[in-house]
Structure formats: structure tokens, C-alpha cells
Design an enzyme around this catalytic site. Structure first.
Site, PDB file in Angstrom:
ATOM      1  N   LYS A 273      57.621 -31.014 -57.005  1.00 18.69           N
ATOM      2  CA  LYS A 273      57.637 -30.974 -55.539  1.00 18.69           C
ATOM      3  C   LYS A 273      56.477 -31.806 -55.024  1.00 18.69           C
ATOM      4  CE  LYS A 273      57.567 -27.541 -51.855  1.00 18.69           C
ATOM      5  NZ  LYS A 273      57.494 -26.104 -51.592  1.00 18.69           N
TER       6      LYS A 273
ATOM      7  N   THR B 123      53.324 -33.204 -53.043  1.00 27.98           N
ATOM      8  CA  THR B 123      52.175 -32.535 -52.446  1.00 27.98           C
ATOM      9  C   THR B 123      52.322 -32.535 -50.943  1.00 27.98           C
ATOM     10  OG1 THR B 123      51.163 -34.455 -53.537  1.00 27.98           O
ATOM     11  CG2 THR B 123      49.934 -32.408 -53.592  1.00 27.98           C
ATOM     12  N   GLY B 124      51.944 -31.446 -50.317  1.00 27.56           N
ATOM     13  CA  GLY B 124      52.014 -31.362 -48.870  1.00 27.56           C
ATOM     14  C   GLY B 124      53.347 -30.912 -48.338  1.00 27.56           C
ATOM     15  N   CYS B 125      54.360 -30.755 -49.185  1.00 29.71           N
ATOM     16  CA  CYS B 125      55.672 -30.267 -48.737  1.00 29.71           C
ATOM     17  C   CYS B 125      55.688 -28.755 -48.771  1.00 29.71           C
ATOM     18  CB  CYS B 125      56.786 -30.794 -49.631  1.00 29.71           C
ATOM     19  SG  CYS B 125      57.178 -32.507 -49.337  1.00 29.71           S
ATOM     20  N   VAL B 126      56.220 -28.171 -47.717  1.00 26.39           N
ATOM     21  CA  VAL B 126      56.263 -26.709 -47.624  1.00 26.39           C
ATOM     22  C   VAL B 126      57.543 -26.183 -48.255  1.00 26.39           C
ATOM     23  CG1 VAL B 126      55.633 -24.844 -46.097  1.00 26.39           C
ATOM     24  CG2 VAL B 126      55.436 -27.168 -45.291  1.00 26.39           C
TER      25      VAL B 126
END
Length: 111
Positions: A106, A108-111
């Protein structure tokens, strides 16, 4: 943890469906993940998936959507390097969904 079944083999995933072992990825696995994401992979999808795999190989990171959009724009042209185009291909988030199909972690920074 979960699993993806392709043929007679099972592949481990994290709780969000991302492959745990990046080396397990294959086009068959990508097609299986895409099916669970309700996506029929077209040549345009594969272009983004293959781009992401090369990007990850070079930088060892899955890009967030802004970085992905800019990098695709530089590599594949402005008509493909924009959010609208990428969201049409991957409606649940171009970075998140495309990385999952590409067998990458996933971003980085994705919720």
C-alpha cells in the site's frame, strides 16, 4: 491475514488484500485481485500496473497518487498523467487499487 487462491495455490495477503510476498506476484494473481476489485484489466490498466512495478523496482517505494500522476505524465504523456484518467481506470484510488493489483505494498500516505 488472508489469502488469494489462484489455480491450486494460495498466496498470503495482509488484512487489506495486498500481497505479503511481492515475489508471489504474477499476471494471474493480478487478474484475480482485479476481479475482486471489480475491474476488467484492459491494456490501459496493464500499462499502469507495469509502470508501477518498474517504479517500485527502481525506487523501492509505492508512490502516492500525486507522485504517481506526475511520474506517469512524464513517462506516458499528459493525457495519461492526470487524475481523471487514472480514476477512470482505478475508481477506488489509482495508487491504492493499482498497487494492490500490481502486487505492491500500500502506498505511503494512503488511508
Amino acid at each position: 491475514m488472508g489469502t488469494i487462491s489462484v489455480g491450486d495455490k494460495n498466496f498470503e495477503t495482509d488484512e487489506e488484500g495486498y500481497l505479503v510476498n511481492l515475489g508471489d506476484w504474477s499476471e494471474d494473481i493480478a487478474n484475480s485481485i482485479a476481479k475482486t476489485e471489480n475491474i476488467d484489466l484492459t491494456p490501459n490498466h496493464w500499462e499502469v500496473v507495469n509502470f508501477l512495478r518498474k517504479y517500485y523496482e527502481e525506487y523501492q517505494i509505492a508512490p502516492a497518487v500525486r507522485v504517481l500522476t506526475k511520474a506517469i505524465g512524464k513517462s506516458l504523456g499528459p493525457e495519461k498523467g492526470n487524475s481523471q484518467y487514472l480514476y477512470e481506470l482505478f475508481p477506488y484510488g489509482p495508487a491504492k487499487q493499482a498497487c494492490k493489483i500490481a502486487g505492491l505494498p500500500k502506498p505511503t500516505g494512503c488511508v
